[in-house]
Design a protein around this motif. Structure first.
Motif, PDB file in Angstrom:
ATOM      1  N   LEU A  94       0.649  -0.925  -0.706  1.00 33.03           N
ATOM      2  CA  LEU A  94      -0.162  -0.130  -0.539  1.00 33.03           C
ATOM      3  C   LEU A  94       0.902   0.617  -0.117  1.00 33.03           C
ATOM      4  CD1 LEU A  94      -2.899  -1.057   2.557  1.00 33.03           C
ATOM      5  CD2 LEU A  94      -2.863  -0.849  -0.044  1.00 33.03           C
ATOM      6  N   ALA A  95       1.886   0.964   0.738  1.00 32.03           N
ATOM      7  CA  ALA A  95       2.900   2.430   0.575  1.00 32.03           C
ATOM      8  C   ALA A  95       3.475   2.246  -0.106  1.00 32.03           C
ATOM      9  CB  ALA A  95       3.737   2.649   2.112  1.00 32.03           C
ATOM     10  N   SER A  97       2.648   1.491  -3.215  1.00 28.20           N
ATOM     11  CA  SER A  97       2.297   1.882  -4.488  1.00 28.20           C
ATOM     12  C   SER A  97       1.494   3.392  -3.884  1.00 28.20           C
ATOM     13  CB  SER A  97       0.767   0.998  -4.257  1.00 28.20           C
ATOM     14  OG  SER A  97       0.709  -0.189  -4.794  1.00 28.20           O
ATOM     15  N   LEU A  98       1.303   3.746  -3.383  1.00 30.16           N
ATOM     16  CA  LEU A  98       0.813   5.380  -3.283  1.00 30.16           C
ATOM     17  C   LEU A  98       2.439   5.844  -3.403  1.00 30.16           C
ATOM     18  CD1 LEU A  98      -1.437   7.747  -1.829  1.00 30.16           C
ATOM     19  CD2 LEU A  98       0.394   7.417   0.217  1.00 30.16           C
ATOM     20  N   ALA A 101       3.189   5.793  -6.948  1.00 27.36           N
ATOM     21  CA  ALA A 101       2.026   7.024  -7.726  1.00 27.36           C
ATOM     22  C   ALA A 101       2.551   8.365  -7.737  1.00 27.36           C
ATOM     23  CB  ALA A 101       0.408   6.347  -7.480  1.00 27.36           C
ATOM     24  N   LEU A 102       2.886   8.891  -6.376  1.00 26.84           N
ATOM     25  CA  LEU A 102       3.288  10.418  -6.567  1.00 26.84           C
ATOM     26  C   LEU A 102       4.196  10.374  -7.568  1.00 26.84           C
ATOM     27  CD1 LEU A 102       2.478  12.381  -4.909  1.00 26.84           C
ATOM     28  CD2 LEU A 102       3.821  11.843  -2.627  1.00 26.84           C
TER      29      LEU A 102
END
Length: 229
Positions: A94-95, A97-98, A101-102
């Motif tokens: 989750l971290a 991927s975030l 993406a950023l």
């Protein structure tokens, strides 16, 4: 239920570990490439595999007591080990991927230089690299970055233990590319490795064992391997 963190290294093995870590970072890669050229080995994947085999063997020797204790603690609490490993992997995904993406949003042309190098070697020698990335690397790196840099320091200062282990772990994945790529690209790559370092430290602390971070590290590497383009 409270789980105390008891893993540590003897002073002698700490010194040996730091000496080997410096040797591994500063001298071993160049030495292996020089020896490889001398005997006609030009494959980067082959040299990389030899490098990881050496790291794995040395870490089994230097950290044998900690690994034995880790296995003992894991067998005593297998459900906890599995729960922490699964939770850690999900949190990392989750971290990661975030952050990924950023970074792509801010820098659309960004790609991780270490991932590109690994992808090239996997294409060259898929099975040996699969073994190296999925098994040899997680064991050796967790011994060095969690067993050597995190565990002994944690008993004196938990915040410094997290900071040292996480920052060095992230740095080791980009230091070899200094001078080959712009500093901005290397900084972005460095940032990408921070969540993994944090999760792996947390997993060791939560389980009093190297087994959970090794499992998470292996899962991260294999998941990334099958998603390299």
């Amino acid at each position: 239920m409270k789980h105390d963190f008891t893993l540590t290294l003897s002073p002698v093995n700490q010194k040996r570990g730091f000496v080997y870590l410096l040797f591994e970072l500063l001298l071993l890669p160049g030495l292996l490439f020089s020896l490889g050229r001398a005997v006609g080995i030009t494959s980067e994947a082959t040299v990389n595999i030899i490098y990881h085999l050496i790291n794995f063997a040395v870490c089994l020797i230097l950290f044998r007591t900690m690994l034995h204790r880790s296995v003992h603690n894991a067998l005593a609490h297998p459900v906890r080990i599995l729960a922490v490993a699964v939770t850690g992997f999900i949190v990392f995904q989750l971290a990661g991927s975030l952050i990924g993406a950023l970074l792509l949003y801010l820098y659309p042309d960004f790609s991780n230089v270490n991932d590109a190098a690994v992808a090239s070697m996997v294409y060259e020698a898929p099975i040996p690299m699969l073994i190296g990335i999925g098994f040899l690397v997680p064991v050796a790196e967790e011994c060095l970055f969690r067993g050597l840099l995190f565990a002994p320091v944690f008993h004196r200062s938990p915040p410094w233990a997290f900071a040292l282990s996480v920052l060095v772990f992230a740095g080791i994945h980009v230091v070899g590319y200094i001078g080959l790529f712009p500093a901005r690209i290397l900084l972005l790559c460095f940032i990408q490795y921070l969540p993994a370092g944090l999760v792996l430290c947390w997993a060791m602390k939560a389980t009093d064992s190297l087994i959970a971070p090794i499992l998470i590290h292996s899962a991260i590497n294999l998941f990334s391997l099958f998603h390299l383009r």
